[in-house]
Design an enzyme around this catalytic site. Structure first.
Site, PDB file in Angstrom:
ATOM      1  N   HIS A   9      -3.529  -0.758 -12.264  1.00 44.00           N
ATOM      2  CA  HIS A   9      -4.771  -0.130 -11.470  1.00 44.00           C
ATOM      3  C   HIS A   9      -4.680  -0.119 -10.204  1.00 44.00           C
ATOM      4  O   HIS A   9      -4.894   0.767  -9.323  1.00 44.00           O
ATOM      5  CB  HIS A   9      -6.070  -0.993 -12.268  1.00 44.00           C
ATOM      6  CG  HIS A   9      -7.315  -0.249 -11.661  1.00 44.00           C
ATOM      7  ND1 HIS A   9      -8.015   0.484 -12.225  1.00 44.00           N
ATOM      8  CD2 HIS A   9      -7.709  -0.710 -10.450  1.00 44.00           C
ATOM      9  CE1 HIS A   9      -9.108   0.531 -11.535  1.00 44.00           C
ATOM     10  NE2 HIS A   9      -9.082   0.040 -10.233  1.00 44.00           N
ATOM     11  N   GLU A  10      -4.321  -1.365  -9.473  1.00 46.81           N
ATOM     12  CA  GLU A  10      -4.465  -1.651  -8.109  1.00 46.81           C
ATOM     13  C   GLU A  10      -3.381  -0.889  -7.394  1.00 46.81           C
ATOM     14  O   GLU A  10      -3.478  -0.293  -6.254  1.00 46.81           O
ATOM     15  CB  GLU A  10      -4.460  -3.030  -7.777  1.00 46.81           C
ATOM     16  CG  GLU A  10      -5.587  -4.159  -8.273  1.00 46.81           C
ATOM     17  CD  GLU A  10      -6.806  -3.703  -8.052  1.00 46.81           C
ATOM     18  OE1 GLU A  10      -6.979  -2.728  -6.769  1.00 46.81           O
ATOM     19  OE2 GLU A  10      -7.829  -3.739  -8.750  1.00 46.81           O
TER      20      GLU A  10
HETATM   21 ZN   LIG Z   1      -9.887   0.132  -8.383  1.00 47.49          ZN
END
Ligand SMILES: [Zn+2]
Length: 741
Positions: A527-528
């Protein structure tokens, strides 16, 4: 660059560029709050040119970045004692730059007003990078003392700029002038975004209306703080103490933490269930003591609603009335209309439409979940009807019976180093990026653990930027995971390359041992990295166009999570740390299955909060509202099931009442989820699947590279050929889709 500090959802010093985890729960603590509309009635637009003369030429925090890769922050020269003077000088310098714009005797043009406005604040951006490191990666009591002093000063600084009448008059002149028609579309968008940031925050008002606007903001700031403090008081003020005999069912890790929490409060030998989600949730999931579960449940869901000095009901009423009055001054019917105007959803009606379409399916799933749980309770001879304090407890029993996923087994296939390689592989396939470690000692870092990689174009070899990874936990580092930039892509002033960073809190292994992480953490890592790729792929010309749109910017990062379970990643990177064997098919299937577990509960508790948020903020006139009665009636009309409450009841709904970051905006999580599910389906259906070259090119071209230089709805249509469909989200959550079998 000034717009960065006044535009919604962009990086501001007081609200650092950051990120969410992949659930609303982690998101709420991570996501950068949106800068408040001009908060204080500060000295508006007073000249500050003389202050700018005090710039300290020799302060390392103010210095231009030098060295390789287009210059890099001097993280090896950071000294906290330089910070206050650097902040003062950088703010003064920016005000000086603004004064130079407003002092120009020539009529306002894009070139003499918008361009220098985009350029202004460079020094404050550089100091802000160091400030962000001290705030998030290397905090200390000494830094926090400086932060306490400077947070209000920085807020005042933004207010001063947004209330600068002379500056707004020039922006307005460009916005309304004939030149607009001759500008490039992205330049027009810069002008529109900057104009809106002023106009939406009261710059168009004059006289009494302007004074009232400022007074309302001042009062709202007090009320938001009071609301948050009341919730905190009730979280700290109520503790349920258990004796040794009352620990039935609780995992050892919980018991240990509860013993420590009790000892901390002078209750040696007892066990404390504190009044926070991180304590309540596992207790309700595992405790066999039904009466205690009810007590803990009632205490938690009564935060801010106890009729005492920490009761938030009157505060909510006043907040709603003032928000309504404030947007009324700007000519809007209600708060939500104002709030959603520059979001992807655009109108409250469209947000309602999405939520109301998903709601019945969520309720139907709750019925099924309750029936499953009731069956287990009956089989056990519990002699009970499922109540809200039973939901998590029996859901856990259903999970064990139906989904039997051993998290420890999964972990054996999730090595941090391999996952990083997997991300580089995905970035190579989709974006054409190549990641190479920079030669040791060439790029300064703020801690020896930080690793730096050069990002280049795989085809051309062109330098794109640097990626900093600060992977491990340590004292003074904030919890969770987040992404940020030290420098964003722009070309209007000569090409500026990207410095992106990912941050997490893994526990370092022994030397030579692999670091094994959980499935959730692996998902968050991807995600990051999605945020980092979003920064790195930017092709915009102006800083303002790098800004985010609240219900859109989490979409790109959520989408990247989907590559974690693709075959090439499983086969080459999700391999057992001892045997090197890829994760077996059965385990992959179990992980996929578990994704739809308890979605009735999760979706319903979330939607109930999101719907009530939107109902509050679309009221014609909230004057004299009784939040308690309003909430009860709203839930009754919705047909809220008896077996679960809203995720956040009004008296402790901090997202929407302890600030304005998510007010009339809690729906945004689901909005981004719809885009994510729909875009993932596009890949699933493509000839080349998740690695389809043509679709990957479209992904980068339309959804990543343009950032905010194109309206998000248009960008999505260009990618998909149509708008996103909520049916994709229904399938994602395992809900039946009307008209499908
Ligand atoms: Zn995020």
């Amino acid at each position: 660059m000034i717009a960065k500090r006044i535009l919604p959802a962009s990086a501001a010093l007081i609200a650092l560029a950051a990120c969410a985890g992949h659930t609303p729960e982690s998101a709420e603590s991570m996501q950068q709050p949106e800068p408040e509309p001009a908060a204080a009635a500060a000295a508006a637009g007073e000249p500050a040119a003389e202050e700018a003369a005090t710039v300290q030429a020799d302060n390392p925090l103010l210095a231009e970045w030098t060295g390789p890769y287009g210059g890099v922050p001097a993280f090896d020269a950071m000294e906290l004692e330089d910070l206050p003077a650097a902040l003062d000088a950088a703010m003064a310098e920016e005000l000086g730059e603004i004064d130079a714009i407003t002092a120009d005797p020539e009529p306002a043009t894009f070139e003499n007003t918008i361009v220098p406005l985009e350029r202004a604040g460079g020094a404050l951006d550089r100091v802000g990078t160091y400030y962000g490191i001290w705030s998030s990666n290397r905090s200390s009591p000494e830094f926090r003392a400086i932060q306490a002093e400077y947070a209000p000063k920085l807020s005042e600084h933004s207010t001063r700029i947004i209330q600068n009448d002379a500056l707004f008059r020039r922006v307005k002149a460009v916005y309304e002038g004939d030149e607009m028609a001759t500008l490039r579309p992205d330049q027009r968008r810069v002008v529109e975004l900057i104009y809106d940031a002023f106009a939406r925050n009261g710059a168009t008002l004059t006289g009494e209306a302007k004074a009232r606007y400022a007074a309302i903001n001042e009062r709202l700031a007090e009320l938001h703080t009071a609301f948050a403090n009341n919730v905190l008081a009730d979280e700290e003020g109520y503790v349920t103490y258990l004796t040794e005999e009352q620990l039935g069912g609780l995992p050892e890790s919980f018991v240990r933490a509860a013993a420590a929490a009790a000892a901390e409060r002078g209750h040696e030998g007892e066990y404390a269930v504190t009044n926070t989600r991180s304590s309540m949730d596992p207790f309700l999931t595992f405790s066999d003591e039904r009466e205690l579960r009810e007590q803990v449940w009632r205490t938690y869901y009564s935060r801010g609603d106890n009729g005492d000095e920490h009761d938030n009901n009157a505060i909510i009423a006043e907040i709603l009335q003032l928000r309504d009055e404030r947007v009324g001054l700007l000519g809007y019917d209600n708060y939500a209309t104002w709030r959603l105007e520059n979001r992807m959803a655009k109108t409250p009606a469209r947000a309602f439409e999405l939520m109301e379409a998903v709601w019945p399916a969520a309720l139907a799933r709750v019925d099924e979940e309750v029936a499953d749980m009731q069956a287990i309770a009956d089989a056990e001879g519990a002699g009970i009807t499922i109540e809200p304090w039973d939901y998590r407890y029996y859901a856990e029993k259903v999970r064990q019976a139906k989904y039997d996923l051993d998290s420890d087994e999964v972990k054996q296939y999730l090595q941090l180093a391999k996952l990083r390689e997997a991300m580089f592989f995905v970035a190579g396939e989709l974006f054409g990026f190549e990641f190479t470690p920079v030669p040791e000692g060439t790029v300064p870092v703020f801690h020896p653990d930080v690793e730096v990689f050069e990002v280049t174009d795989r085809e051309t070899g062109d330098h794109i930027g640097l990626w900093y990874l600060d992977a491990y936990a340590r004292t003074g580092k904030r919890s969770g995971a987040w992404a940020t930039t030290y420098r964003s892509h722009e070309t209007f002033d000569g090409k500026q390359t990207v410095l992106a960073s990912n941050n997490s809190n893994f526990i370092k292994g022994a030397p030579g041992e692999p670091v094994l992480i959980s499935w959730d953490d692996a998902t968050t890592l991807f995600h990051e990295f999605g945020h980092a790729l979003h920064y790195l792929s930017s092709n915009v010309a102006y800083p303002t166009l790098n800004g985010g749109v609240r219900d859109y910017t989490e979409f790109q990062s959520q989408l990247l999570e989907r590559w974690l379970l693709t075959d090439p990643v499983i086969d080459s990177y999700l391999v057992h740390h001892e045997t090197g064997e890829p994760m077996p098919d059965e385990l992959v299937a179990k992980i996929k299955n578990a994704a739809t577990f308890n979605q009735g509960f999760a979706t319903t508790e979330y939607l109930a909060s999101a719907l009530v948020d939107m109902k509050y903020h679309t009221l014609d006139d909230p004057t004299g509202i009784d939040p308690d009665a309003f909430e009860r009636k709203a839930l009754e009309e919705l047909g809220m099931p008896d077996e679960l409450p809203m995720r956040h009841r009004s008296p402790h709904f901090g997202h929407i009442f302890s600030g304005e970051g998510y007010s009339a905006g809690y729906y945004g999580y689901m909005w981004a989820d719809v885009l994510t599910a729909d875009a993932a389906e596009a890949f699933r259906e493509a000839p080349g699947g998740f690695y389809d070259e043509a679709l990957a090119r479209k992904l980068v071209e339309h959804l990543f590279a343009p950032r905010n230089s194109v309206d998000p709805a248009e960008a999505y249509r260009a990618f998909r050929g149509r708008d996103a469909r909520m049916e994709a989200l229904m399938r994602d959550r395992g809900f039946p889709v009307p008209g499908e079998k």
